[in-house]
Design a protein around this motif. Structure first.
Motif, PDB file in Angstrom:
ATOM      1  N   ASN A   1      39.586  13.478  66.856  1.00  0.00           N
ATOM      2  CA  ASN A   1      39.383  13.296  65.415  1.00  0.00           C
ATOM      3  C   ASN A   1      38.222  14.185  64.994  1.00  0.00           C
ATOM      4  O   ASN A   1      37.071  13.943  65.344  1.00  0.00           O
TER       5      ASN A   1
ATOM      6  N   ARG B   1      38.220  15.233  61.598  1.00  0.00           N
ATOM      7  CA  ARG B   1      38.407  15.299  60.150  1.00  0.00           C
ATOM      8  C   ARG B   1      37.096  15.173  59.390  1.00  0.00           C
ATOM      9  O   ARG B   1      36.963  15.705  58.297  1.00  0.00           O
TER      10      ARG B   1
ATOM     11  N   SER C   1      37.150  21.344  67.101  1.00  0.00           N
ATOM     12  CA  SER C   1      38.199  21.355  66.078  1.00  0.00           C
ATOM     13  C   SER C   1      39.347  22.300  66.436  1.00  0.00           C
ATOM     14  O   SER C   1      40.408  22.244  65.814  1.00  0.00           O
TER      15      SER C   1
ATOM     16  N   ASP D   1      48.984  11.165  62.298  1.00  0.00           N
ATOM     17  CA  ASP D   1      48.647  12.313  63.137  1.00  0.00           C
ATOM     18  C   ASP D   1      49.363  12.292  64.475  1.00  0.00           C
ATOM     19  O   ASP D   1      49.381  13.310  65.182  1.00  0.00           O
TER      20      ASP D   1
END
Length: 462
Positions: free
Chosen positions: A97, A99, A130, A299
């Protein structure tokens, strides 16, 4: 079984010896054990936090009456973890994660054992993380870290590198995906449309799973008339693929089932691996009943999502997309009825205006006006006839008058009127020669006015 306090957890009450061994006293003073309640001892502790200097210095000095608060033990853990050195660790990313800007949260799974740990990092580490996805094998450098609020242990990462071309699980699934795609299992023209108003929904999920409640609750809220046929299966582990494959075939063979939903809540990459099994994918492809995949969260992805007739981001989303909303349908029906009423009313109004237009025409309000042209024609014809007849009569009268004048002029009466007389014999013949008269014949003399009977006394022929 013996509890940490030193007494048996069975039906027997703790003895004085066992309580004394655990640090309890049989007295009822403050700070000591109160009378047992329902077979369990009750400990009286101060309601206010105690100063640190009144707490045991070491774990071995703690007792039931003089324990460490959670915060102290967590602080002890934190201090111990802080002394641990940094380390390099390798594994496979099962969840990631990134985000939230500037932060990264990773679940790293051992390449060979079913063991995972949490890794988090910020700044440059988050920017580098990322670039990775689920299934990637990585090497991470970091320092053990303990979050005191929940006393949870994690690795605070500062460096991350990729290992090879990708994780073994992800590589295997990608290879299977390419092969099945080449066979046409994911083609859009093979996907079936969902029924607009399903009557029975087949649901494949884990027993007592939250996904089952989410689907059934949301479906009943939207379309209460629907019924369910639920098949419970394992949704992870070795039994998952075979049970899901069997459940799909079972519900597909049921003629009452209009649509099938395969639902599971969120999970790590390896937790969802069963839904990427080739047996599950081929069973979904062969399914003649429309099938909806509702695996994990938005996701998450599996090969079942690619072969399913519809992929829902969550079980709740599947419920919303499989059945219509009864309130929306009622609004559509009411809107359609209102539009029909408007159309009918408009049509009736148009017909009324048309009838009123016909009724207001002079031909109906004053029907005699239709005869006016014909009446004018007749009147004109009569006028012309009268003029013609008068002209004919006048001409005839003039002719008669001229004839009368001629006759008058040529009539014997005119001669008589001038003083002449007509002499006739006794038998009525007109005597125009004296030789035809003998002495003594009786004669009739017609004058202008009247006649005279006479007797011839002499005859003087020429």
């Amino acid at each position: 079984m013996t509890t940490p306090m030193g007494y048996d957890s069975g039906a027997r009450q703790p003895s004085a010896a066992s309580l004394a061994a655990a640090g309890f006293s049989t007295n009822r003073g403050a700070g000591q054990m109160a009378a047992p309640s329902a077979g369990q001892p009750v400990i009286d502790l101060p309601a206010e936090p105690r100063p640190i200097n009144q707490l045991p210095e070491r774990a071995g000095l703690t007792t039931a009456q003089n324990p460490w608060p959670v915060s102290v033990l967590s602080q002890k853990f934190y201090g111990a973890v802080e002394r641990w050195p940094s380390a390099w660790v390798t594994g496979q990313i099962t969840q990631i994660n990134t985000r939230r800007s500037g932060s990264a949260y990773i679940t790293l799974r051992d390449d060979f054992e079913d063991i995972a740990m949490e890794v988090n990092g910020f700044g440059q580490f988050a920017a580098a993380a990322s670039q990775f996805v689920q299934g990637d094998r990585v090497v991470i450098h970091g320092k053990p870290n303990l979050w005191m609020k929940r006393t949870s242990l994690s690795l605070r990462g500062d460096t991350i590198f990729r290992v090879g071309a990708g994780g073994s699980l992800k590589a295997m699934i990608d290879e299977l995906r390419k092969r099945l795609k080449g066979e046409g299992l994911f083609d859009a023209d093979h996907k079936l449309p969902l029924p607009q108003f399903p009557r029975c929904i087949g649901l494949i999920c884990a027993p007592q799973a939250r996904a089952e409640g989410d689907v059934i609750t949301n479906v009943n809220l939207r379309w209460p008339a629907v019924s369910f046929k639920v098949v419970h299966v394992h949704v992870q582990g070795e039994q998952c693929p075979s049970e899901v494959t069997k459940a799909i075939g079972q519900l597909d063979a049921d003629p009452q089932v209009d649509v099938i939903i395969v639902a599971r809540g969120g999970g790590s990459f390896e937790d969802l691996i069963g839904f990427s099994d080739e047996r599950v994918v081929r069973a979904a492809y062969a399914c003649a009943t429309p099938l909806v995949s509702a695996i994990g969260h938005e996701d998450d992805w599996t090969l079942l999502d690619l072969v399913a007739d519809l992929r829902a981001s969550t079980p709740t989303d599947a419920a919303k997309r499989v059945v219509p909303d009864v309130n929306e349908q009622m609004q559509l029906i009411e809107g359609s009825i209102e539009r029909m009423r408007l159309r009918v009313r408009s049509r009736v109004d148009n017909e009324i205006r048309l009838v009123e237009g016909y009724a207001n025409r002079p031909s109906l309000t004053q029907p005699l006006t239709m005869l006016d042209p014909h009446q004018r024609f007749v009147d004109d014809a009569l006028r012309r006839l009268d003029i013609g007849l008068r002209r004919i009569v006048d001409d005839a009268q003039l002719t008669i008058e001229r004839t009368h004048a001629s006759l008058t002029a040529l009539s014997p009466q005119s001669t008589l009127d001038r003083g002449y007389a007509v002499v006739q014999s006794a038998d009525g013949h007109v005597i125009d020669d004296a030789a035809h008269v003998a002495v003594g014949d009786e004669l009739t003399v017609t004058l202008r006015h009247g006649s005279v009977t006479a007797q011839a006394t002499s005859s003087l022929p020429d």
